[in-house]
Enzyme design. Structure first.
Site: not given
Length: 466
Positions: A298, A301-303, A428
């Site tokens: 996660m 994927q986010e940062s 996502y």
């Protein structure tokens, strides 16, 4: 159901000694013995495509099938793992296992062995490396001596006797594909479903062409009418209930799509960036009873594991928290790695607890991820639409189809200030599933090599110089 595993002796020489000295078991592991002993001895490979130990416990397509079969006949599962697929056949042949399952092609068995019903079919593919000239047909590899495993030899030599196949006794598909990746060999042959998994670990491997028609894959066992009937009924029920398709999708469906640049970058950043935060992901995940590889996926994927990451909309940090979410969670500094990961884990756990309990794993995880990205209210809206259209609102696959349909139609709910990007949670969730699986597979490989080194160390004997 209890779960127990045995590890096969490592090393080619030791395997040969073990089998030749042990011979056949005195106890025939037939149907009556399985029921009387309340134990199913199941031989398989340790690999991402069959069985592996994940941070949340045993996983893998073959393991899932074996677990369900043992549960269906109310016995315990004893898993016997070996390094190469031909050793699975040896285990059944030498009466050390009742069933062997390792993506074995349903070819004509020897002796009193029998294949069960096929649970999927997949072609064998010729694999070469990116940057090398792509073979166009079988005549292009006549002089390459393509690498194959022993279990592939019968069908490939039968179809293409003119090819000088290089059959490896001490290597299986994963090792052969790794050798292609690192240019140790020019080409190899592998099952298409396995290739779809391994290209995420060895991104430079490429498919030249299908070298066979789809081959049925099945379990192998001794010719026992009662055992055969039980296995046949088991797979019939799996197919009729749709559970077999769900398992295939769970382990193979999401890995079909492949992005070379993204996968290569992710593998590189595992080495470059993950070590700084790995322990943080592990300790935080343990505190919230989560899978650390999921939390790490996660965050990537986010940062892309950058603590100071900032989006145009103002979300920040490793878990890219909005200002409102950070305030709700009590996160004072969004770019502080510890606060960000704790806040993201806490928020994901909150969303996971909001998913109806009737939704089983892993769909509940995918729904919680979609809510993390899209918002819980929007997700529930799509589930309602899914149900109105006659599909299952508790199935991530069905809801995912609704999201894609809404995106294609550019439909927007009333009183919505900003347009909703319905396709965003599809991408996502798919990316996080891929990243999580890669982390799981690499962790499994790391642990497997560590165990192998421990065993080799234990087998080392200091001998005096003669």
């Amino acid at each position: 159901m209890k779960f127990q595993k045995l590890y096969g002796i490592r090393g080619t020489g030791l395997i040969l000694i073990f089998l030749s000295m042990a011979g056949c078991s005195d106890t025939r592991l037939d149907w009556d013995h399985i029921l009387a002993s309340k134990e199913l001895r199941y031989a398989t490979l340790e690999s991402p495509a069959t069985y592996y130990e994940s941070p949340t416990g045993p996983a893998g397509f073959e393991y899932e099938l074996a677990k369900r079969f043992a549960e269906s006949i109310d016995v315990n599962l004893k898993l016997i793992t070996v390094n190469r697929s031909h050793e699975v056949i040896d285990m059944v042949m030498n009466n050390k296992a009742s069933i062997g399952g390792a993506a074995l092609m349903n070819v004509k068995p020897t002796g009193n062995l029998k294949f069960g019903p096929a649970y999927y079919s997949s072609p064998q593919q010729l694999i070469y490396r990116k940057g090398d000239e792509r073979p166009a047909n079988i005549s292009d590899v006549n002089n390459q001596s393509p690498a194959i495993s022993l279990t592939q030899m019968e069908i490939l030599k039968g179809q293409y006797p003119q090819v000088n196949w290089n059959a490896y006794y001490d290597r299986d598909i994963d090792a052969l594909l790794r050798m292609v990746q690192y240019r140790e060999i020019k080409s190899a042959v592998a099952d298409a479903r396995q290739v779809n998994i391994y290209k995420h670990l060895y991104p430079d491997i490429r498919v030249a062409f299908d070298i066979t028609k789809p081959q049925p894959v099945a379990w192998l066992y001794r010719d026992d009418e009662n055992l055969h009937m039980a296995i046949t009924e088991f797979f019939k029920e799996l197919e009729e209930t749709g559970e077999l398709n769900r398992l295939v999708e769970r382990y193979f469906g999401h890995v079909i799509a492949f992005d070379y640049v993204d996968t290569s970058a992710f593998l590189a950043r595992i080495d470059e960036r993950l070590p700084e935060f790995e322990e943080l992901f592990k300790t935080t995940a343990a505190g919230y009873d989560l899978d650390w590889t999921l939390l790490a996926a996660m965050s990537y994927q986010e940062s892309h594991w950058q603590p100071s990451a900032r989006s145009p909309t103002g979300v920040r940090g490793l878990m890219m928290l909005t200002q409102d979410t950070a305030q709700y969670l009590g996160v004072a500094d969004r770019v502080d790695p510890g606060q960000s990961v704790d806040g993201g884990a806490r928020y994901f756990k909150y969303l996971l607890n909001k998913i109806p309990e009737r939704i089983p794993y892993p769909d509940n995880i995918w729904f919680a991820l979609a809510a993390y990205n899209l918002g819980l209210q929007h997700l529930e809206h799509v589930r309602v639409i899914t149900q109105k259209n006659g599909a299952n609102p508790d199935s991530w696959n069905d809801v995912m189809k609704s999201l894609i349909k809404l995106s294609n139609e550019n439909w927007q709910p009333s009183l919505q200030n900003e347009p909703v990007r319905w396709n965003e949670p599809v991408r996502y969730v798919g990316n996080i599933r891929k990243y999580r699986d890669i982390l799981r597979w690499l962790t499994f490989e790391k642990n497997r090599h560590a165990r192998k080194n421990e065993r080799m160390h234990a087998l080392t004997i200091d001998s005096p110089v003669l």
